[in-house]
Design a protein around this motif. Structure first.
Motif, PDB file in Angstrom:
ATOM      1  N   SER A 237       0.847  -1.286   0.003  1.00 12.60           N
ATOM      2  CA  SER A 237       0.030   0.246  -0.028  1.00 12.60           C
ATOM      3  C   SER A 237       0.929   1.291  -0.136  1.00 12.60           C
ATOM      4  N   SER A 238       0.251   2.383  -0.461  1.00 17.52           N
ATOM      5  CA  SER A 238       0.994   3.743  -0.453  1.00 17.52           C
ATOM      6  C   SER A 238       1.018   4.540   1.052  1.00 17.52           C
ATOM      7  N   ASN A 239       0.024   4.123   1.814  1.00 14.51           N
ATOM      8  CA  ASN A 239      -0.291   4.862   2.993  1.00 14.51           C
ATOM      9  C   ASN A 239      -0.177   4.184   4.163  1.00 14.51           C
ATOM     10  N   GLY A 240       0.388   2.906   4.304  1.00 13.24           N
ATOM     11  CA  GLY A 240       0.439   2.210   5.395  1.00 13.24           C
ATOM     12  C   GLY A 240       1.733   1.392   5.552  1.00 13.24           C
ATOM     13  N   VAL A 241       2.110   1.283   6.535  1.00 19.11           N
ATOM     14  CA  VAL A 241       3.183   0.136   7.000  1.00 19.11           C
ATOM     15  C   VAL A 241       2.857  -0.800   8.274  1.00 19.11           C
ATOM     16  N   VAL A 242       3.292  -1.868   8.034  1.00 15.71           N
ATOM     17  CA  VAL A 242       3.199  -2.887   9.211  1.00 15.71           C
ATOM     18  C   VAL A 242       4.324  -2.668  10.408  1.00 15.71           C
ATOM     19  N   ALA A 243       3.989  -2.116  11.420  1.00 15.30           N
ATOM     20  CA  ALA A 243       4.755  -1.930  12.475  1.00 15.30           C
ATOM     21  C   ALA A 243       5.056  -2.778  13.478  1.00 15.30           C
ATOM     22  N   ALA A 244       4.117  -3.652  13.806  1.00 13.15           N
ATOM     23  CA  ALA A 244       3.926  -4.555  14.875  1.00 13.15           C
ATOM     24  C   ALA A 244       3.137  -6.027  14.549  1.00 13.15           C
ATOM     25  N   ILE A 245       3.449  -6.912  15.184  1.00 17.97           N
ATOM     26  CA  ILE A 245       2.695  -7.988  15.145  1.00 17.97           C
ATOM     27  C   ILE A 245       2.608  -8.775  16.367  1.00 17.97           C
ATOM     28  N   ALA A 246       1.545  -9.212  16.980  1.00 18.25           N
ATOM     29  CA  ALA A 246       1.359 -10.087  18.319  1.00 18.25           C
ATOM     30  C   ALA A 246       0.828 -11.357  18.133  1.00 18.25           C
ATOM     31  N   SER A 247       1.296 -12.327  18.766  1.00 18.81           N
ATOM     32  CA  SER A 247       0.600 -13.611  18.815  1.00 18.81           C
ATOM     33  C   SER A 247       0.702 -14.353  20.067  1.00 18.81           C
ATOM     34  N   SER A 248      -0.215 -15.064  20.548  1.00 21.65           N
ATOM     35  CA  SER A 248      -0.608 -15.744  21.583  1.00 21.65           C
ATOM     36  C   SER A 248      -0.147 -17.235  21.685  1.00 21.65           C
ATOM     37  N   SER A 249       0.538 -17.539  20.255  1.00 21.54           N
ATOM     38  CA  SER A 249       0.999 -18.806  20.174  1.00 21.54           C
ATOM     39  C   SER A 249       2.365 -18.909  19.908  1.00 21.54           C
ATOM     40  N   GLY A 250       3.273 -18.020  20.412  1.00 14.94           N
ATOM     41  CA  GLY A 250       4.639 -17.880  20.360  1.00 14.94           C
ATOM     42  C   GLY A 250       5.295 -17.581  18.974  1.00 14.94           C
ATOM     43  N   LYS A 251       4.451 -17.155  17.907  1.00 18.99           N
ATOM     44  CA  LYS A 251       4.957 -17.177  16.366  1.00 18.99           C
ATOM     45  C   LYS A 251       5.369 -15.821  16.057  1.00 18.99           C
ATOM     46  N   ALA A 252       5.133 -14.810  17.030  1.00 15.72           N
ATOM     47  CA  ALA A 252       5.432 -13.678  16.576  1.00 15.72           C
ATOM     48  C   ALA A 252       6.674 -13.088  15.958  1.00 15.72           C
ATOM     49  N   VAL A 253       7.920 -13.616  16.831  1.00 14.76           N
ATOM     50  CA  VAL A 253       9.153 -13.344  16.401  1.00 14.76           C
ATOM     51  C   VAL A 253       9.520 -13.931  15.106  1.00 14.76           C
ATOM     52  N   LYS A 254       9.081 -15.104  14.848  1.00 17.70           N
ATOM     53  CA  LYS A 254       9.192 -15.563  13.360  1.00 17.70           C
ATOM     54  C   LYS A 254       8.758 -15.045  12.610  1.00 17.70           C
ATOM     55  N   ILE A 255       7.486 -14.668  12.391  1.00 16.42           N
ATOM     56  CA  ILE A 255       6.483 -13.848  11.436  1.00 16.42           C
ATOM     57  C   ILE A 255       7.211 -12.581  11.262  1.00 16.42           C
ATOM     58  N   ALA A 256       7.331 -12.040  12.304  1.00 16.66           N
ATOM     59  CA  ALA A 256       8.005 -10.717  12.023  1.00 16.66           C
ATOM     60  C   ALA A 256       9.425 -10.770  11.309  1.00 16.66           C
ATOM     61  N   SER A 257      10.152 -11.626  11.482  1.00 12.94           N
ATOM     62  CA  SER A 257      11.301 -11.896  10.752  1.00 12.94           C
ATOM     63  C   SER A 257      11.049 -12.114   9.350  1.00 12.94           C
ATOM     64  N   GLN A 258       9.958 -13.055   9.081  1.00 13.14           N
ATOM     65  CA  GLN A 258       9.716 -13.430   7.672  1.00 13.14           C
ATOM     66  C   GLN A 258       9.158 -11.990   6.972  1.00 13.14           C
ATOM     67  N   PHE A 259       8.359 -11.300   7.615  1.00  9.97           N
ATOM     68  CA  PHE A 259       8.014 -10.375   6.742  1.00  9.97           C
ATOM     69  C   PHE A 259       8.557  -8.728   7.132  1.00  9.97           C
ATOM     70  N   ASN A 260       9.774  -8.740   7.776  1.00 12.58           N
ATOM     71  CA  ASN A 260      10.715  -7.855   8.047  1.00 12.58           C
ATOM     72  C   ASN A 260       9.568  -6.652   8.902  1.00 12.58           C
ATOM     73  N   ILE A 261       8.835  -7.147   9.755  1.00  9.27           N
ATOM     74  CA  ILE A 261       8.063  -6.094  10.720  1.00  9.27           C
ATOM     75  C   ILE A 261       9.000  -5.748  11.768  1.00  9.27           C
ATOM     76  N   PRO A 262       8.984  -4.449  12.143  1.00  8.42           N
ATOM     77  CA  PRO A 262      10.061  -4.280  13.244  1.00  8.42           C
ATOM     78  C   PRO A 262       9.908  -4.366  14.695  1.00  8.42           C
ATOM     79  N   HIS A 263       8.418  -4.791  14.995  1.00  7.90           N
ATOM     80  CA  HIS A 263       8.211  -5.051  16.321  1.00  7.90           C
ATOM     81  C   HIS A 263       7.337  -6.376  16.572  1.00  7.90           C
ATOM     82  N   SER A 264       7.774  -7.189  17.483  1.00  7.69           N
ATOM     83  CA  SER A 264       6.687  -8.346  17.725  1.00  7.69           C
ATOM     84  C   SER A 264       6.625  -8.357  19.247  1.00  7.69           C
TER      85      SER A 264
END
Length: 321
Positions: free
Chosen positions: A26-53
């Motif tokens: 998109s032209s007007n948004g960025v994914v800045a963070a992701i949260a997971s209750s299953s412990g996957k947040a760090v892995k997914i953040a790395s996969q998509f280059n998301i700054p915060h998990s």
């Protein structure tokens, strides 16, 4: 205004395959963070280059940098986390169906209004430009007065054991899952609410609807029918039949399965026209919501629309279950 900073609550398949990539396109948004209750947040953040998990949804909502959240959680969790997000002053894009009943949707919308944040239900199909073409043909009276509509959304569910779509307590059932698209599109095309409805359906051993056929009467005696099923081949289409012609949209809800190409077929007495229309519906969806946040205006799939759609779902399920 700077780009909208999105937080993603959960690691659902639709978030991974569709919405996170769409926000990144998109032209007007960025994914800045992701949260997971299953412990996957760090892995997914790395996969998509998301700054915060974050390992909890609460921690993401406490992040002051996040402007809006996308909620792809199971249906029964939508109300809880939409309200918590609103109370944290985050704008809310919530996957369909918005919740499990009308009163829950009203509570979600009220929480957003009370906290001066926007709410939108995630009917992504609505943002593909093929539907704009359909509306133009109707408004130009090309097919005359609308008399009948048909919609069909189905797919054959292969792996059923433990499938969340078949768990009533978690918001399972075909009307919640894909029938809601048919309801939304019929209401969107006619810009009206049904005044009479009937439904027949097939239930599994757990009392969850797996197929349903619905007949609706709209104002001016317009008849609308739709079928939705977990037991039939993939179809996602609608047809509008008027006094002078008809319009068929064979990839109405998932043009992304046709490389993003929407098709609008116009049939008149002695003429056939076909329009092929490209569009990135998930990208257009998140861009629209981000633009509404930036310009402080109501999104097209607003809270009021979500409430109205859920009223129809409630009525159908009450007749069926």
């Amino acid at each position: 205004m700077d780009k909208i900073k999105w937080g993603i609550l959960g690691t659902a398949k639709i978030a991974m395959e569709q919405v996170i990539p769409a926000i990144q396109r998109s032209s007007n948004g960025v994914v800045a963070a992701i949260a997971s209750s299953s412990g996957k947040a760090v892995k997914i953040a790395s996969q998509f280059n998301i700054p915060h998990s974050y390992e909890s949804y609460e921690d993401l909502l406490a992040d002051p940098e996040i402007d809006a959240v996308y909620i792809p959680l199971p249906n029964h969790l939508h109300k809880e986390w939409a309200i918590k997000a609103a109370n944290a002053r985050k704008h809310v894009l919530c996957e369909k169906p918005a919740a499990l009943n009308t009163e829950d949707v009203k509570a979600m919308v009220s929480a957003c209004m009370a906290n001066d944040v926007l709410f939108m239900e995630g009917f992504m199909y609505r943002f593909h430009p093929q539907h704009t073409k359909v509306k133009e043909l109707i408004q130009d009276n090309v097919i005359g007065d609308i008399k009948m509509l048909h919609a069909n959304f189905s797919f054959y569910m292969e792996d059923r054991k433990g499938n969340i779509r078949l768990n009533r307590q978690l918001g399972g059932g075909v009307i919640y899952d894909i029938g809601c698209y048919c309801i939304h599109s019929l209401r969107y095309i006619l810009e009206a609410e049904p005044i009479q409805m009937s439904v027949i359906g097939e239930m599994n051993d757990e009392g969850v609807d797996t197929s349903a056929s619905v007949i609706m009467t709209f104002p001016n005696n317009v008849q609308a029918m739709f079928m939705c099923s977990f037991d039939a081949m993939l179809k996602n289409e609608y047809e509008i039949i008027g006094s002078k012609g008809s319009i068929r949209v064979p990839f109405a809800y998932r043009p992304d399965l046709n490389a993003g190409k929407g098709i609008v077929q116009l049939v008149l007495e002695n003429e056939f026209r076909e329009y092929v229309i490209d569009g990135d519906q998930y990208k257009f969806e998140v861009e629209h919501f981000a633009d509404c946040i930036q310009s402080n205006r109501e999104p097209v799939s607003s809270g009021d629309h979500a409430i109205s759609n859920m009223r129809v779902i409630d009525a159908l399920l009450e007749m069926l279950i």
